[in-house]
Scaffold this active site. Structure first.
Site, PDB file in Angstrom:
ATOM      1  CG  HIS A  60     127.644 -32.517  11.501  1.00 26.67           C
ATOM      2  ND1 HIS A  60     128.582 -33.472  11.827  1.00 26.67           N
ATOM      3  CD2 HIS A  60     127.486 -31.756  12.612  1.00 26.67           C
ATOM      4  CE1 HIS A  60     128.978 -33.288  13.068  1.00 26.67           C
ATOM      5  NE2 HIS A  60     128.327 -32.263  13.578  1.00 26.67           N
ATOM      6  CD  GLN A  65     123.666 -32.023  20.003  1.00 24.04           C
ATOM      7  OE1 GLN A  65     123.618 -30.936  19.447  1.00 24.04           O
ATOM      8  NE2 GLN A  65     124.818 -32.635  20.238  1.00 24.04           N
ATOM      9  CG  HIS A 211     133.573 -35.658  19.196  1.00 26.32           C
ATOM     10  ND1 HIS A 211     134.143 -34.459  19.588  1.00 26.32           N
ATOM     11  CD2 HIS A 211     132.229 -35.468  19.283  1.00 26.32           C
ATOM     12  CE1 HIS A 211     133.180 -33.595  19.899  1.00 26.32           C
ATOM     13  NE2 HIS A 211     132.020 -34.196  19.718  1.00 26.32           N
ATOM     14  CG  HIS A 238     132.678 -32.011  15.704  1.00 19.61           C
ATOM     15  ND1 HIS A 238     132.380 -33.167  16.384  1.00 19.61           N
ATOM     16  CD2 HIS A 238     131.493 -31.496  15.314  1.00 19.61           C
ATOM     17  CE1 HIS A 238     131.057 -33.329  16.415  1.00 19.61           C
ATOM     18  NE2 HIS A 238     130.498 -32.333  15.761  1.00 19.61           N
ATOM     19  CG  HIS A 275     131.603 -26.891  13.176  1.00 20.96           C
ATOM     20  ND1 HIS A 275     130.303 -26.476  13.020  1.00 20.96           N
ATOM     21  CD2 HIS A 275     131.539 -27.932  14.063  1.00 20.96           C
ATOM     22  CE1 HIS A 275     129.489 -27.214  13.764  1.00 20.96           C
ATOM     23  NE2 HIS A 275     130.216 -28.111  14.401  1.00 20.96           N
ATOM     24  CG  ASP A 326     126.030 -29.308  14.706  1.00 15.36           C
ATOM     25  OD1 ASP A 326     126.122 -30.372  15.338  1.00 15.36           O
ATOM     26  OD2 ASP A 326     126.839 -28.369  14.865  1.00 15.36           O
TER      27      ASP A 326
HETATM   28 ZN   LIG Z   1     128.406 -31.631  15.573  1.00 11.34          ZN
END
Ligand SMILES: [Zn+2]
Length: 469
Positions: A60, A65, A211, A238, A275, A326
């Site tokens: 993931h 980011q 998502h 997620h 998660h 992530d």
């Molecule tokens: Zn994520």
């Protein structure tokens, strides 16, 4: 003709063997743990002083980011929680042009390779042009990320994400305008990607990633899941990262995300719940019964203050846990693996909590999370050195300070708990060298372009307030 890789120690079934080799032919492992080859060997690669291990799987990732690393560690910039942190992330996402998306993805993927990762699951939700209009080719940015992976030499599973709304009873958030598509537009983009990237390719694969239940209403999610399942593509979402997300789902559907997905028959062996932190005993049972995988991202979850997954309960029910970098706060698969255990130690004031679950040693269990569980979540035959698997592996320097002074029997726990990235010497993907003696041939160029992008985005580094709520 095969190539024989002869390390000092070779990983095999949770331990290491000395004096053995790995035989590779046409990008595949043709035999693991061979002592002498009966096949004609074109080349023998002498890896004295090194151990050879399977490459890691990053299940993931949101590559862009990587740009907010170091930019979101103050309350002034990013507020106090996950929801306000998103303001900094949206600020970065709003400004990237297609070239920037390529440049930051190459930087993240380069760091992954140098950390021993050979396959990445890229959960990609940046689709539209700045301002929110789709590009002429709505897959332009997906293709930029795929091209970045190909350029760097990491295998990619592009988990193209559907992002249809801001949330239940919420107006569209301007920070998300580059993510939004309609359900039909998402499926037609997936169909176009499918035509371009053959399902049996070894370097690029596709997956489907609604998502979250916040961003994709149940009705659309069901259509998307059915589409993915017809094509046997992995399905990632997620799930239960934040308590507020569970509460919104409860208000909208009268059930929490895992309970809702279970009730609707949407969990399964092809489903990965990313998660799964805020889940109760009953929900763990649902995940176990349906053979769903959980993808944990501990270095990001601690960075965002998400919470701690009850890994002992989850693993105790036989649920596979894969790992992901992530938000790229750190890129270090073994750090993610060890945090699964360490977070529980701090919470419970005990040690070796995940040891002997299902009679497995702690080190083996955590190593499996970084390798084979990720491989199964992404539907790729990697993460081990068995005959017929993709030839994806790394070597580590047995003299590196972080692991020097080892034996075949303690190298695995030593590596899982103490190996520093400096020990990783070589990375081979699909039987092809992509990192040799810690050097990637494109490293200078990739880092130079990334530094330019960073300057463009953040200027001299003076704090800019990006908190939106
Ligand atoms: Zn994520």
């Amino acid at each position: 003709m095969s190539t024989l890789f002869k390390p000092e120690l070779l990983y095999s079934d949770g331990g290491f063997t000395s004096g053995a080799g790995l035989l590779v032919s046409a990008g595949l492992v043709s035999a693991g743990v061979v002592t002498a080859s009966s096949d004609p060997v074109a080349e023998t690669v002498d890896l004295r002083g090194k151990a050879l291990l399977p490459g890691f799987v990053n299940t993931h990732s949101h590559s862009f980011q990587r740009l907010i690393r170091g930019q979101s560690e103050s309350r002034v910039m990013s507020g106090r929680d996950f929801w306000s942190w998103r303001g900094t992330m949206y600020h970065a996402a709003a400004q990237l042009d297609p070239q920037d998306v390529y440049d930051v993805a190459r930087m993240a993927f380069l760091e992954m390779l140098l950390s021993g990762t050979t396959t990445v699951g890229e959960f990609h939700y940046l689709h539209n042009a700045p301002g929110g209009r789709p590009y002429d080719d709505p897959n332009l940015l997906s293709k930029q990320v795929i091209a970045a992976a190909q350029s760097v030499g990491i295998r990619i599973v592009l988990l193209r994400s559907a992002y249809l709304r801001s949330g239940f009873e919420l107006p569209p958030d301007p920070g998300q305008i580059r993510f939004f598509e309609s359900g039909p537009a998402f499926l037609s983009s997936m169909e176009a990607l499918e035509k371009e990237y053959p399902a049996d390719a070894t370097d690029v694969r596709l997956g489907v990633a609604p998502h979250s239940l916040r961003a994709v209403p149940l009705r659309e999610f069901k259509e998307i899941a059915a589409w993915a399942r017809e094509r046997k593509l992995p399905l990632h979402m997620h799930v239960a990262e934040q308590i507020a997300e569970n509460e919104a789902c409860l208000r909208e559907y009268g059930a929490t995300p895992v309970a809702l997905l279970s009730r609707e028959g949407l969990l399964g062996a092809d489903f990965t719940a990313v998660h799964a932190i805020h889940i109760n005993t009953e929900e763990i049972e649902h995940l176990a019964q349906s053979d769903t995988t959980v993808c944990s991202c501990p270095t990001t979850e601690r960075n965002l203050g998400d919470g701690v997954i009850v890994a002992d309960q989850v693993m105790g029910k036989g649920i596979r846990i894969a790992l992901g970098s992530d938000s790229q706060a750190q890129i270090d698969p073994l750090e993610d693996a060890r945090e699964l255990e360490y977070h529980l130690r701090l919470d419970r004031q005990q040690r070796a909590i995940l040891d002997q679950i299902g009679k497995q040693t702690l080190a083996q269990r955590l190593f499996d999370c970084a390798t084979i569980h990720g491989a199964s979540a992404l539907g790729v035959s990697t993460g081990n050195l068995k005959e017929g698997s993709l030839a994806d592996f790394i070597t580590v320097d047995l003299e590196d300070l972080s692991i020097a002074g080892q034996s075949a029997s303690d190298l695995l726990p030593l590596a899982v708990f103490s190996l520093n990235r400096s020990a990783i010497r070589d990375v081979v993907v699909n039987g092809r060298w992509v990192v040799r003696d810690q050097r990637h041939p494109l490293q200078e160029e990739i880092v130079a372009r990334y530094k330019e992008l960073h300057r463009k985005l953040w200027g001299s580094g003076l704090p800019q307030k990006t908190v939106t709520q």
